[in-house]
Scaffold this motif. Structure first.
Motif, PDB file in Angstrom:
ATOM      1  N   GLN A   1       0.833  -1.206   0.000  1.00  0.00           N
ATOM      2  CA  GLN A   1       0.000   0.000   0.000  1.00  0.00           C
ATOM      3  C   GLN A   1       0.864   1.251   0.000  1.00  0.00           C
ATOM      4  O   GLN A   1       0.561   2.229  -0.689  1.00  0.00           O
ATOM      5  N   ALA A   2       1.938   1.240   0.768  1.00  0.00           N
ATOM      6  CA  ALA A   2       2.830   2.399   0.829  1.00  0.00           C
ATOM      7  C   ALA A   2       3.424   2.705  -0.544  1.00  0.00           C
ATOM      8  O   ALA A   2       3.520   3.869  -0.948  1.00  0.00           O
ATOM      9  N   VAL A   3       3.823   1.657  -1.280  1.00  0.00           N
ATOM     10  CA  VAL A   3       4.417   1.871  -2.608  1.00  0.00           C
ATOM     11  C   VAL A   3       3.354   2.348  -3.592  1.00  0.00           C
ATOM     12  O   VAL A   3       3.611   3.229  -4.425  1.00  0.00           O
ATOM     13  N   PHE A   4       2.147   1.782  -3.508  1.00  0.00           N
ATOM     14  CA  PHE A   4       1.057   2.237  -4.373  1.00  0.00           C
ATOM     15  C   PHE A   4       0.796   3.725  -4.152  1.00  0.00           C
ATOM     16  O   PHE A   4       0.658   4.499  -5.107  1.00  0.00           O
ATOM     17  N   GLU A   5       0.755   4.152  -2.901  1.00  0.00           N
ATOM     18  CA  GLU A   5       0.523   5.557  -2.600  1.00  0.00           C
ATOM     19  C   GLU A   5       1.707   6.425  -3.026  1.00  0.00           C
ATOM     20  O   GLU A   5       1.525   7.573  -3.437  1.00  0.00           O
ATOM     21  N   GLN A   6       2.925   5.874  -2.920  1.00  0.00           N
ATOM     22  CA  GLN A   6       4.092   6.638  -3.352  1.00  0.00           C
ATOM     23  C   GLN A   6       4.010   6.929  -4.847  1.00  0.00           C
ATOM     24  O   GLN A   6       4.306   8.049  -5.294  1.00  0.00           O
ATOM     25  N   ILE A   7       3.606   5.932  -5.633  1.00  0.00           N
ATOM     26  CA  ILE A   7       3.425   6.170  -7.062  1.00  0.00           C
ATOM     27  C   ILE A   7       2.355   7.237  -7.268  1.00  0.00           C
ATOM     28  O   ILE A   7       2.492   8.117  -8.119  1.00  0.00           O
ATOM     29  N   GLY A   8       1.289   7.182  -6.467  1.00  0.00           N
ATOM     30  CA  GLY A   8       0.223   8.165  -6.589  1.00  0.00           C
ATOM     31  C   GLY A   8       0.697   9.590  -6.380  1.00  0.00           C
ATOM     32  O   GLY A   8       0.159  10.522  -7.004  1.00  0.00           O
ATOM     33  N   THR A   9       1.697   9.798  -5.528  1.00  0.00           N
ATOM     34  CA  THR A   9       2.209  11.156  -5.304  1.00  0.00           C
ATOM     35  C   THR A   9       2.933  11.699  -6.531  1.00  0.00           C
ATOM     36  O   THR A   9       3.097  12.912  -6.663  1.00  0.00           O
ATOM     37  N   LEU A  10       3.393  10.811  -7.411  1.00  0.00           N
ATOM     38  CA  LEU A  10       4.116  11.249  -8.606  1.00  0.00           C
ATOM     39  C   LEU A  10       3.187  11.530  -9.777  1.00  0.00           C
ATOM     40  O   LEU A  10       3.584  12.183 -10.749  1.00  0.00           O
ATOM     41  N   LEU A  11       1.957  11.030  -9.711  1.00  0.00           N
ATOM     42  CA  LEU A  11       1.009  11.250 -10.797  1.00  0.00           C
ATOM     43  C   LEU A  11       0.456  12.668 -10.728  1.00  0.00           C
ATOM     44  O   LEU A  11       0.538  13.337  -9.721  1.00  0.00           O
ATOM     45  N   GLY A  12      -0.128  13.107 -11.809  1.00  0.00           N
ATOM     46  CA  GLY A  12      -0.749  14.423 -11.819  1.00  0.00           C
ATOM     47  C   GLY A  12       0.198  15.550 -12.103  1.00  0.00           C
ATOM     48  O   GLY A  12      -0.181  16.718 -12.021  1.00  0.00           O
ATOM     49  N   GLY A  13       1.424  15.257 -12.463  1.00  0.00           N
ATOM     50  CA  GLY A  13       2.374  16.289 -12.833  1.00  0.00           C
ATOM     51  C   GLY A  13       3.034  15.927 -14.148  1.00  0.00           C
ATOM     52  O   GLY A  13       2.827  14.850 -14.698  1.00  0.00           O
ATOM     53  N   LEU A  14       3.819  16.857 -14.679  1.00  0.00           N
ATOM     54  CA  LEU A  14       4.544  16.571 -15.911  1.00  0.00           C
ATOM     55  C   LEU A  14       5.702  15.625 -15.617  1.00  0.00           C
ATOM     56  O   LEU A  14       6.419  15.797 -14.636  1.00  0.00           O
ATOM     57  N   MET A  15       5.870  14.635 -16.468  1.00  0.00           N
ATOM     58  CA  MET A  15       7.005  13.733 -16.307  1.00  0.00           C
ATOM     59  C   MET A  15       7.406  13.163 -17.662  1.00  0.00           C
ATOM     60  O   MET A  15       6.591  13.149 -18.599  1.00  0.00           O
ATOM     61  N   PRO A  16       8.633  12.705 -17.808  1.00  0.00           N
ATOM     62  CA  PRO A  16       9.070  12.118 -19.073  1.00  0.00           C
ATOM     63  C   PRO A  16       8.179  10.944 -19.464  1.00  0.00           C
ATOM     64  O   PRO A  16       7.791  10.143 -18.602  1.00  0.00           O
ATOM     65  N   PRO A  17       7.827  10.810 -20.747  1.00  0.00           N
ATOM     66  CA  PRO A  17       6.917   9.743 -21.174  1.00  0.00           C
ATOM     67  C   PRO A  17       7.385   8.342 -20.783  1.00  0.00           C
ATOM     68  O   PRO A  17       6.572   7.517 -20.338  1.00  0.00           O
ATOM     69  N   ARG A  18       8.672   8.059 -20.920  1.00  0.00           N
ATOM     70  CA  ARG A  18       9.154   6.717 -20.593  1.00  0.00           C
ATOM     71  C   ARG A  18       9.039   6.437 -19.102  1.00  0.00           C
ATOM     72  O   ARG A  18       8.745   5.314 -18.691  1.00  0.00           O
ATOM     73  N   THR A  19       9.235   7.457 -18.289  1.00  0.00           N
ATOM     74  CA  THR A  19       9.084   7.285 -16.840  1.00  0.00           C
ATOM     75  C   THR A  19       7.626   7.031 -16.487  1.00  0.00           C
ATOM     76  O   THR A  19       7.312   6.138 -15.693  1.00  0.00           O
ATOM     77  N   ALA A  20       6.725   7.812 -17.077  1.00  0.00           N
ATOM     78  CA  ALA A  20       5.304   7.628 -16.808  1.00  0.00           C
ATOM     79  C   ALA A  20       4.860   6.229 -17.215  1.00  0.00           C
ATOM     80  O   ALA A  20       4.137   5.545 -16.468  1.00  0.00           O
ATOM     81  N   ALA A  21       5.289   5.789 -18.385  1.00  0.00           N
ATOM     82  CA  ALA A  21       4.910   4.455 -18.865  1.00  0.00           C
ATOM     83  C   ALA A  21       5.408   3.380 -17.908  1.00  0.00           C
ATOM     84  O   ALA A  21       4.680   2.426 -17.589  1.00  0.00           O
ATOM     85  N   ALA A  22       6.631   3.526 -17.429  1.00  0.00           N
ATOM     86  CA  ALA A  22       7.201   2.528 -16.513  1.00  0.00           C
ATOM     87  C   ALA A  22       6.486   2.538 -15.170  1.00  0.00           C
ATOM     88  O   ALA A  22       6.288   1.480 -14.555  1.00  0.00           O
ATOM     89  N   LEU A  23       6.088   3.724 -14.686  1.00  0.00           N
ATOM     90  CA  LEU A  23       5.381   3.807 -13.411  1.00  0.00           C
ATOM     91  C   LEU A  23       4.060   3.046 -13.456  1.00  0.00           C
ATOM     92  O   LEU A  23       3.708   2.316 -12.522  1.00  0.00           O
ATOM     93  N   TYR A  24       3.319   3.201 -14.542  1.00  0.00           N
ATOM     94  CA  TYR A  24       2.039   2.499 -14.651  1.00  0.00           C
ATOM     95  C   TYR A  24       2.237   0.991 -14.761  1.00  0.00           C
ATOM     96  O   TYR A  24       1.468   0.212 -14.189  1.00  0.00           O
ATOM     97  N   GLN A  25       3.254   0.585 -15.471  1.00  0.00           N
ATOM     98  CA  GLN A  25       3.529  -0.850 -15.566  1.00  0.00           C
ATOM     99  C   GLN A  25       4.000  -1.397 -14.221  1.00  0.00           C
ATOM    100  O   GLN A  25       3.684  -2.539 -13.864  1.00  0.00           O
ATOM    101  N   ALA A  26       4.747  -0.596 -13.485  1.00  0.00           N
ATOM    102  CA  ALA A  26       5.174  -1.019 -12.152  1.00  0.00           C
ATOM    103  C   ALA A  26       3.974  -1.149 -11.227  1.00  0.00           C
ATOM    104  O   ALA A  26       3.867  -2.105 -10.446  1.00  0.00           O
ATOM    105  N   ALA A  27       3.050  -0.192 -11.292  1.00  0.00           N
ATOM    106  CA  ALA A  27       1.852  -0.251 -10.457  1.00  0.00           C
ATOM    107  C   ALA A  27       1.041  -1.510 -10.745  1.00  0.00           C
ATOM    108  O   ALA A  27       0.402  -2.066  -9.847  1.00  0.00           O
ATOM    109  N   ALA A  28       1.063  -1.974 -11.999  1.00  0.00           N
ATOM    110  CA  ALA A  28       0.317  -3.174 -12.372  1.00  0.00           C
ATOM    111  C   ALA A  28       0.839  -4.414 -11.666  1.00  0.00           C
ATOM    112  O   ALA A  28       0.125  -5.421 -11.556  1.00  0.00           O
ATOM    113  N   LYS A  29       2.058  -4.357 -11.172  1.00  0.00           N
ATOM    114  CA  LYS A  29       2.678  -5.513 -10.528  1.00  0.00           C
ATOM    115  C   LYS A  29       2.459  -5.548  -9.019  1.00  0.00           C
ATOM    116  O   LYS A  29       2.863  -6.494  -8.349  1.00  0.00           O
TER     117      LYS A  29
END
Length: 360
Positions: free
Chosen positions: A242-270
């Motif tokens: 849960q802590a890691v899921f929420e940590q990813i959530g703190t990074l969403l909603g802002g501008l970020m490099p496309p490859r980083t954003a793509a990797a974050l969503y794939q990481a969340a899927a795991k």
């Protein structure tokens, strides 16, 4: 030994003992909890304190930090200290584990990839990967405008605020910095100072994710997830997933490099326990596709809301899923709606044109 390795019997015993404990007569939060920079409640208190002091009466070097709101209420803050102590018995090795723990994590993350949420997150990831890469200089600022509602639980009951407009301008200097940017709420502009405890200033990192720092993160989802599990701050009594899921959530909603954003969503899927929902709305009522996870220990659901047409991140919502001493099931804890993101040259100055894709 962390929560993943504890036996079910020990969980049951601890939970039963915790339920029998009386509700504390007054709020007596441990000081270290007050210093948790990503706690929504503490941000609310910081903003109130900063708002009560004018810029003339409060020197910039001593003003309390004002932080941008995020959908992260820490339910652990309202549990009794005794119940928390029982709940985290035997968690000394919560962050570091042996090879067996890593193999167990790998198996659980592989199984998580087969869930419906994973399919949606992979579509979201593919959409994020197709966004253009921005050029962001160290002397520029990332601008964000959002609508926010959040609950204040300092009185012992959740009192939800009206919808508010928040704007922030975050410096992109690598740091460490003592002045991170500025924050505007209710027509008042306030400084965002270094995180509490960062006497030498706050460097770029999880607590201050600059565009350049985000671009430096691993773009392999497995490596990125391992990094997040290693670097996400531990909190007493909170499940690591849960802590890691929420940590990813703190990074969403802002501008970020496309490859980083793509990797974050794939990481969340795991992450085990992540699910999807088709009945979610952001703070201004926009319906969307939801990625959700339940904190079963504290009875809180966190939802990420995505546009059903282009999979853009719209905002988030967090609410109680069971009755507690500070609210009934369904009580809203926080909600956000992302309205605009841009790169600007000066703090406090809005971009000429705004949209949530980052063009200005």
């Amino acid at each position: 030994m962390n929560d993943r390795h504890a036996s079910p019997g020990r969980h049951d015993d601890r939970d039963e003992i915790a339920r029998l404990l009386p509700v504390p007569a007054e709020w007596d939060l441990p000081r270290e909890q007050h210093l948790r920079h990503k706690d929504l409640l503490m941000r609310h208190i910081d903003r109130d304190q900063a708002a009560s002091a004018t810029p003339e009466s409060t020197p910039a070097s001593t003003a309390r930090p004002v932080r941008r709101a995020r959908p992260l209420l820490r339910p652990a803050l309202v549990a009794s200290a005794a119940a928390l102590a029982l709940a985290v018995a035997g968690t000394t090795g919560a962050v570091l584990s042996g090879n067996g723990g890593r193999h167990d994590d790998a198996a659980r993350h592989a199984a998580a990839d087969t869930r419906p949420a994973a399919a949606l997150l992979h579509r979201i990831s593919n959409a994020a990967a197709n966004h253009g890469t921005l050029t962001v200089r160290d002397d520029q600022f990332l601008y964000t405008r959002e609508k926010v509602r959040e609950a204040d639980i300092t009185t012992g009951k959740a009192v939800v605020s009206p919808l508010k407009d928040y704007e922030s301008w975050m410096s992109q200097k690598p740091g460490p910095l003592h002045r991170l940017g500025v924050f505007r709420a209710d027509g008042e502009t306030l400084p965002i100072n270094a995180e509490l405890g960062d006497t030498e200033g706050t460097p770029a990192g999880l607590s201050r994710p600059t565009y350049t720092w985000l671009a430096s993160l691993p773009t392999d989802p497995d490596k990125l997830l391992a990094y997040l599990y290693a670097k996400t701050p531990a909190a007493h009594g909170r499940e690591r997933d849960q802590a890691v899921f929420e940590q990813i959530g703190t990074l969403l909603g802002g501008l970020m490099p496309p490859r980083t954003a793509a990797a974050l969503y794939q990481a969340a899927a795991k992450i085990p326990g992540v699910d999807r929902s088709s009945r979610v709305r952001d703070a201004i009522g926009r319906p969307g596709l939801g990625i959700v996870r339940d904190d079963t220990r504290y009875g809180v659901r966190t939802e990420w809301v995505f546009d059903p047409k282009d999979y853009a991140y719209l905002g988030s919502r967090s609410y109680l899923t069971k009755d507690t001493s500070y609210g009934r099931a369904g009580t809203l804890l926080s909600s956000t709606a992302e309205l605009a993101h841009a790169v600007v040259d000066k703090a406090g100055v809005r971009p000429a044109a705004e949209d949530r894709t980052g063009t200005a």
